[in-house]
Design a protein around this motif. Structure first.
Motif, PDB file in Angstrom:
ATOM      1  N   LYS A  67      38.278  27.176  40.463  1.00 14.18           N
ATOM      2  CA  LYS A  67      38.342  28.526  39.886  1.00 14.18           C
ATOM      3  C   LYS A  67      39.671  28.741  39.175  1.00 14.18           C
ATOM      4  O   LYS A  67      39.726  29.313  38.089  1.00 14.18           O
ATOM      5  CB  LYS A  67      38.153  29.575  40.985  1.00 14.18           C
ATOM      6  N   MET A 114      34.107  34.976  36.203  1.00 11.56           N
ATOM      7  CA  MET A 114      34.058  34.683  37.634  1.00 11.56           C
ATOM      8  C   MET A 114      33.392  35.831  38.388  1.00 11.56           C
ATOM      9  O   MET A 114      33.554  36.999  38.032  1.00 11.56           O
ATOM     10  CB  MET A 114      35.478  34.511  38.198  1.00 11.56           C
ATOM     11  N   ASP A 128      40.822  34.803  45.125  1.00  8.43           N
ATOM     12  CA  ASP A 128      41.216  33.610  44.371  1.00  8.43           C
ATOM     13  C   ASP A 128      41.894  32.566  45.246  1.00  8.43           C
ATOM     14  O   ASP A 128      42.171  31.459  44.790  1.00  8.43           O
ATOM     15  CB  ASP A 128      42.163  33.998  43.226  1.00  8.43           C
ATOM     16  N   GLU A 152      33.276  36.335  47.850  1.00  5.56           N
ATOM     17  CA  GLU A 152      32.966  36.863  46.536  1.00  5.56           C
ATOM     18  C   GLU A 152      31.753  37.793  46.639  1.00  5.56           C
ATOM     19  O   GLU A 152      31.022  37.766  47.637  1.00  5.56           O
ATOM     20  CB  GLU A 152      32.690  35.733  45.531  1.00  5.56           C
TER      21      GLU A 152
END
Length: 495
Positions: free
Chosen positions: A119, A129, A134, A199
């Motif tokens: 990522k 994304m 992150d 996520e």
């Protein structure tokens, strides 16, 4: 590159060997105790025994693979998929031994092998994304606050893995901590790395992936998309190319993003950039697979390229022989993975002997397999028997050919996913293209009789009757029996 060792087994080993043979390259097979009589061992010019049936003591032992190369004089290794194909440490071992790995650099493998570092690399090119963290989660309380910001449901994912392992859907914060601990535990067990991240959960996703190719001269192209949304246990069963919902404009945008992801790690060889597509047709980067994919044949069918040959040419240092503008989509292709699994019992593996094994034939039908009648499906490896691929001028013809091929495919002795494939091909959601990764849970009820179209069944019966008549008059042709003598004379044992 006059001799290549294929560090794999089964259908992918055979598939690589056939392309190498067409290029005038000698091949070396490696085999475990369970695979002594395997087809890939018989087909290769030479074969080296590398240990017990357990993969950890044979196909996953990089030192034995390197020694087999030295023993036979093979200058390059094709890892296929699975086993050592995405192992950066093995890739470095190959380099250190002065050999060529037909694949990307260890650095590219390492970065793309971890979802978080992947990522980070992709973000340099502003790749879309899914909202989330992150970095790896270090504080459950901080993660819970971030989950509240994102909004439930959320997805907990293992940074080092795939295939649904270390993945948990969390519907609300009351179960967040429990699911987090389960995800971490599963990630440690599966990958030896407990790093997880979160996520936003996309509730109705489609799984779309883009095939890319890069050479050592900075040229990278994409070979369009594959639709991989029919899955069980987060693993694909049916793939097709192109996707029925991707427009030319969306294809161009996704393709550019895939090329940029590859460019972020100076990628060489064949690779696949995976995206999820939501109900609004917005796409988000998922991960990159730094190897040849199981489903690569559907891309080959619509582009006319041999991806294994392209991999070998890139590894030789050759330039890609085409630009993005030269590449076009022609027709439609569908692949059904034929597993030794029982769909009526949650797709559990069904190991046994292939009492009957007769593959379909005819225009637009391709079978990549590694078995023949009378062989056993070993318990030590993935239970995939074959890949059945059909091609047509359009999606309707490809589906019709898949139904015909499924009817012709005769396997007894074990349960397989053939009937499940027929169910999918006849389901209105698949036919109309209105489906997502929840296809199995939404539509497949193993307690209900499988739908069979009467007209299709009649056509299949006529075809089968004609084949039976043809079979009675045709001569039986052995499959390259002359090679059986060659490999025995060249067979070597690695202690």
């Amino acid at each position: 590159m006059q001799k290549i060792l294929i560090a794999n087994r089964g259908e992918i080993a055979l598939r690589v060997m056939r392309s190498a043979k067409e290029m005038g390259i000698s091949t070396v097979a490696v085999f475990s105790e369970a695979d002594r009589d395997a087809l890939h061992v018989r087909y290769a010019d030479e074969a080296v025994f590398i240990g017990p049936s357990a993969a950890s003591q044979s196909y996953l032992d990089g030192h034995k693979i390197i020694e087999a190369c030295k023993l036979t004089g093979a200058g390059a290794i094709h890892p296929g998929y699975g086993f050592l194909s995405e192992n950066a440490s093995f890739a470095r071992m190959v380099q250190d031994a002065g050999l060529i790995l037909i694949g990307p650099s260890p650095e590219a493998m390492e970065i793309m092998g971890n979802k978080l570092s992947a990522k980070a690399a992709a973000l340099k090119y502003q790749i879309p994304m899914v909202p989330g963290t992150d970095e790896a989660i270090t504080s459950i309380e901080d993660a819970k606050l971030r989950a509240q910001e994102i909004g439930f449901p959320i997805l907990i994912k293992a940074a080092a893995g795939g295939g649904g392992k270390g993945m948990r859907i969390v519907s609300d914060e009351t179960v967040f901590e429990e699911q987090m601990q389960l995800a971490v535990s599963e990630a440690i067990t599966a990958f030896g790395d407990g790093a997880v991240f979160i996520e936003r959960y996309v509730s109705s996703p489609r799984h779309i992936e883009i095939q890319i190719l890069g050479d050592h001269h900075g040229h990278i192209v994409h070979l369009f998309e594959r639709e991989c949304s029919v899955q069980r246990r987060h693993q694909k069963v049916i793939e097709e190319a192109p996707s029925s919902v991707i427009s030319n404009e969306l294809r161009a945008r996704m393709g550019k993003c895939a090329v940029d992801v590859a460019r972020s790690v100076a990628y060489t060889g064949a690779g696949t950039v995976e995206f999820i597509l939501d109900e609004n047709l917005d796409f988000f980067f998922l991960e990159m697979n730094t190897r040849l994919q199981v489903e690569h044949p559907v891309t080959e069918m619509i582009t006319g390229l041999d991806l294994v040959k392209e991999q070998i040419r890139v590894a030789r240092g050759e330039l890609l022989a085409y630009s993005q503008e030269d590449l076009k989509i022609s027709g439609h292709a569908i692949e059904l993975r034929i597993y030794a699994e029982d769909p009526k019992h949650d797709f559990l593996p069904d190991i046994g002997t292939l009492q009957t094994y007769c593959t379909p034939k005819g225009n637009g039908v391709r079978v990549d397999d590694g078995y023949e009648e009378g062989m056993e499906i070993p318990i030590y490896y993935d239970p995939m028997i074959a890949k059945l691929i059909t091609y047509g001028k359009d999606r309707t013809e490809a589906i019709a050919r898949m139904l015909r091929a499924i009817e012709e495919y005769d396997i007894t002795g074990i349960q397989t996913t053939l009937n499940f494939g027929r169910f999918v091909m006849q389901h209105s959601a698949f036919i109309t293209g209105n489906f997502d990764t929840h296809f199995v849970s939404k539509y497949y009820n193993p307690e209900e009789p499988e739908e069979i179209d009467e007209e299709e069944a009649l056509i299949a019966a006529i075809v089968a009757l004609k084949q039976l008549k043809d079979k009675n008059t045709a001569a039986l042709i052995p499959v390259k029996t002359e090679l059986q003598n060659n490999w025995y004379s060249n067979r070597k044992k690695l202690n």
